[in-house]
Design an enzyme around this catalytic site. Structure first.
Site, PDB file in Angstrom:
ATOM      1  N   GLY A   1       0.740  -1.040   0.119  1.00 35.25           N
ATOM      2  CA  GLY A   1       0.051   0.034   0.068  1.00 35.25           C
ATOM      3  C   GLY A   1       0.783   1.075  -0.172  1.00 35.25           C
TER       4      GLY A   1
ATOM      5  CG  ASP B   1       1.475  -7.286   9.376  1.00 37.20           C
ATOM      6  OD1 ASP B   1       0.582  -7.797   8.943  1.00 37.20           O
ATOM      7  OD2 ASP B   1       2.517  -7.868   9.398  1.00 37.20           O
TER       8      ASP B   1
ATOM      9  CE  LYS C   1       3.629 -13.978   9.809  1.00 34.99           C
ATOM     10  NZ  LYS C   1       4.779 -13.348  10.184  1.00 34.99           N
TER      11      LYS C   1
ATOM     12  CE  LYS D   1     -15.868 -15.914  18.670  1.00 33.59           C
ATOM     13  NZ  LYS D   1     -15.146 -15.575  19.801  1.00 33.59           N
TER      14      LYS D   1
ATOM     15  CB  ALA E   1     -10.602  -8.799  -0.850  1.00 34.24           C
TER      16      ALA E   1
ATOM     17  CE1 TYR F   1      -4.052 -12.582  -3.455  1.00 32.20           C
ATOM     18  CE2 TYR F   1      -4.424 -13.527  -5.366  1.00 32.20           C
ATOM     19  CZ  TYR F   1      -4.588 -12.753  -4.486  1.00 32.20           C
ATOM     20  OH  TYR F   1      -5.561 -11.665  -4.479  1.00 32.20           O
TER      21      TYR F   1
ATOM     22  CE1 TYR G   1     -12.823 -17.946  13.061  1.00 32.79           C
ATOM     23  CE2 TYR G   1     -13.672 -16.219  14.642  1.00 32.79           C
ATOM     24  CZ  TYR G   1     -12.711 -17.132  14.085  1.00 32.79           C
ATOM     25  OH  TYR G   1     -11.745 -16.819  15.008  1.00 32.79           O
TER      26      TYR G   1
END
Ligand code: UDP
Length: 311
Positions: free
Chosen positions: A37, A57, A92, A106, A115, A146, A160
């Site tokens: 970014g 991060d 990660k 949550k 995304a 990826y 979840y």
């Protein structure tokens, strides 16, 4: 008015999301570790009511004071050259980062939108790709970091949703282009535009017969936000089904920029998908969404951006 966290908010798509949310009078917490970014993507948003930037991060524990109504999880490297240069961070953020985002959602009772990507379909054996296709991914190839991280992220979001009854969304984003793509990220749209503007030959990988379908970022952002609002927990493809070979696309960029550049062939990267085109009928029915920006219009805006960019 809602308060929305955008992870990867200083990235290409993230920054457009932050901007649109602010236009719709939402409060935005933009989080980014600035690996891929760039502050330049969001500097025009500082000083706007309801905008806040946090440099963090998302792979580490996330603490966001106050309420959150929704989280848009867009933090991730997203270019094939990133996967080679920062493979561990890519894994990660898709795996651990998604876990942290879900934990935060949550805790806050927030809706989460992941995304995801057309890369979950890998080098597809079904064409066009619909959401029911399970994909053809090489887990140990260079793109595996990826693809598999995003597949894991989808599994985690669904877990979840099922186990904690979290209100979740998954969008599978196909090739998207527009202003604020990184000039040096190696993807075909910035490469071809910059090469054409500089009068250099356009580097077509392989024989250029592989196909892609390009969606302008404004259309994508509309689709993402309508999925957040009206979607359900099942994955939704978002992209433009207008499919080209990469060779056709190169010729198109040369013609629209009026460039004198030629075309050179370079080796095809390993595991480069041979075809890619979204089936967007699900998004059409569920969200009443389809892209409306033509390639000419979208490319012109993108070319203008790259012309003005300081390099
Ligand atoms: N590509 C190309 N020349 C370039 C960059 C990319 O021919 O300078 C090709 C690449 O091999 C792929 C397509 O363009 O077939 C799209 O590549 P990109 O990196 O934009 O994203 P991908 O869709 O592969 O994730």
């Amino acid at each position: 008015m809602n308060r929305v966290l955008v992870t990867g908010g200083a990235g290409f798509i993230g920054s457009h999301l932050c901007e649109r949310l602010l236009e719709q009078d939402h409060e935005v917490v933009c989080m980014d570790n600035l690996i891929t970014g760039d502050m330049k993507n969001i500097e025009h948003l500082f000083g706007r009511d309801g905008f806040k930037f946090v440099k963090q991060d998302v792979t580490n524990f996330i603490h966001v004071p106050g309420k959150l109504d929704a989280i848009l999880h867009f933090a991730s490297p997203a270019s094939p050259i990133d996967y080679l240069q920062i493979p561990i961070q890519t894994l990660k953020v898709g795996a651990l980062g998604t876990h942290k985002v879900l934990g935060l959602a949550k805790d806050k009772g927030a809706r989460v939108l992941l995304a995801s990507t057309s890369e979950v379909y890998g080098d597809p054996l079904e064409h066009p790709q619909s959401e029911s296709y399970w994909g053809n991914v090489n887990p140990i190839g260079p793109r595996g970091v990826y693809d598999e991280a995003k597949r894991f992220a989808e599994a985690m979001v669904m877990a979840y949703h099922r186990f904690h009854h979290l209100d979740t969304r998954i969008v599978r984003i196909f090739n998207t282009y527009g202003p604020r793509m990184r000039a040096e990220d190696g993807r075909v749209v910035p490469n071809f535009i910059l090469q054409a503007l500089d009068g250099k030959d356009l580097t077509v990988y392989g024989d250029g017969s592989q196909t892609r379908s390009f969606c302008f970022v404004d259309d994508l952002v509309t689709g993402i936000l309508s999925c957040l609002e009206k979607g359900d927990h099942d994955p939704v493809n978002l992209g433009n089904p207008n499919e080209f070979t990469i060779l056709e696309f190169a010729k198109h960029v040369i013609s629209i920029t009026g460039s004198s550049s030629g075309i050179v062939n370079r080796p095809l990267p390993e595991d480069d998908p041979k075809v890619r085109k979204p089936d967007i009928s699900h998004a059409g029915k569920l969200l009443n969404w389809k892209p409306v920006v033509t390639l000419e219009e979208g490319l012109s805006k993108t070319i203008e951006y790259f012309k003005k960019l300081e390099r």
